[in-house]
Design an enzyme around this catalytic site. Structure first.
Site, PDB file in Angstrom:
ATOM      1  N   ASP A 142       0.839  -1.198   0.000  1.00  0.00           N
ATOM      2  CA  ASP A 142       0.000   0.000   0.000  1.00  0.00           C
ATOM      3  C   ASP A 142       0.875   1.250   0.000  1.00  0.00           C
ATOM      4  OD1 ASP A 142      -2.135  -1.727   0.198  1.00  0.00           O
ATOM      5  OD2 ASP A 142      -2.266  -1.542   2.390  1.00  0.00           O
ATOM      6  N   LYS A 143       0.325   2.346  -0.476  1.00  0.00           N
ATOM      7  CA  LYS A 143       1.082   3.605  -0.570  1.00  0.00           C
ATOM      8  C   LYS A 143       1.765   3.958   0.742  1.00  0.00           C
ATOM      9  CE  LYS A 143       0.432   8.563  -1.371  1.00  0.00           C
ATOM     10  NZ  LYS A 143      -0.536   9.640  -1.701  1.00  0.00           N
TER      11      LYS A 143
END
Length: 337
Positions: A142-143
């Site tokens: 995830d970012k």
């Protein structure tokens, strides 16, 4: 977005294929995950009836129909990034320690500044994976999750790493700080994960249109009843799996803005209300989820030996642990004085 129609009659030689695989192989211009979402959303009919199971086995003569929108293609642009955090590289793989806040691959509305853009600037090309926006990418972070990411540099690397992740030969081990004190020190969360039935941008533990998901965990350190340091291993690889499973387990990841890690109403279900000051301090330190891909174990695609990589905790998680250890030490000293 360009509107498209998909209309096919299943040939004898294609019978028995999964519906999502049949449609993907028919050249719709969508990735397999996009085809799967199209089916689960009720936008595909077989012989005039809606089918929502991607695993439906097609039969010879089945009439498959779908209406969908095809995103306009965008160009993958190489970018120069001097601080690309490479841990290891050879002709088949490249292993990076991804900083928080960096996206792995381009997508609609976010076509630059990603790991893929930077790798294309460094390598000029990456191998195909079946999705043109994700060359070389065999798994994602995830970012706002930091840590180890392996990217394939060759088709041999793509095939090997994809197989290892699918068969669980590759091991992905994370470090997280969660709210509260889990009732057992070691165990597994086994609960199916799928799209949230209302908020489609979120994932959730749900029996509907979901996939099996298993996360193994071990508590490494406890900070009173405020928080715990955990080691977690993905035994499956669903989107947001650890974050969803920890929320479901009742101990959200500290700082997680999507899965209850900043929602005080849920935090104080497992943290005593008199610890409000410590909770506020933790949230001030962690502007993201306290989750880090700390260890990665794979078999080299060509040389066939096991390789283990480790990535140190990023500064924000180090500061969080320093604060918790100091606070807990002071609390212990006060209790014994």
């Amino acid at each position: 977005m360009a509107k498209r129609e998909f209309r096919r009659t299943v040939a004898e030689k294609q019978k028995g294929l999964r519906l999502d695989l049949y449609m993907f192989r028919s050249g719709m211009g969508l990735s397999r995950s996009q085809v799967e979402n199209l089916i689960r959303s009720g936008l595909v009919t077989v012989n005039g009836k809606v089918v929502t199971k991607p695993g439906y086995k097609v039969k010879a003569g089945d009439e498959i129909f779908a209406e969908y929108e095809l995103p306009e293609p965008f160009e993958l642009l190489p970018e120069t990034r001097e601080d690309l955090p490479i841990i290891y590289e050879d002709e088949d793989i490249i292993v990076l320690n991804k900083p928080p806040g960096v996206v792995v691959h381009p997508a609609r509305g976010n076509t630059s500044g990603t790991i893929v853009n930077a790798l294309l600037g460094r390598l000029e090309e990456l191998p195909e994976t079946g999705d043109r926006t994700r060359p070389g990418v065999v798994h994602r972070l995830d970012k706002d999750t930091s840590g180890l990411l392996v990217v394939a540099k060759s088709q041999r690397g793509v095939r090997s790493l994809a197989r290892q992740i699918s068969t669980k030969e590759a091991r992905r081990i994370y470090t997280a700080v969660v709210w509260g004190r889990p009732p057992i020190r070691e165990g597994m969360v086994e609960a199916p994960v799928g799209r949230h039935p209302i908020d489609r941008k979120r994932m959730a533990v749900t029996p509907f249109h979901s996939k099996p998901a298993i996360t193994a965990f071990r508590v490494k350190e406890e900070f009173g009843r405020v928080a715990s340091l955990m080691e977690l291993e993905l035994l499956t690889g669903r989107t947001h799996q650890i974050r969803v499973h920890m929320e479901h387990y009742g101990h959200p990841v500290v700082g997680d803005p999507v899965y209850s890690g900043r929602e005080t109403r849920k935090i104080f279900r497992v943290v005593p209300p008199e610890e409000r000051e410590k909770v506020a301090a933790c949230l001030e330190i962690m502007g993201r989820q306290a989750l880090h891909a700390a260890r990665l174990i794979i078999t080299h695609p060509a040389k066939n030996y096991r390789m283990e990589f480790q990535a140190p905790l990023p500064d924000d998680m180090e500061r969080l642990l320093e604060y918790l250890r100091l606070s807990y030490q002071k609390s212990s000293e006060a209790a014994t004085s």
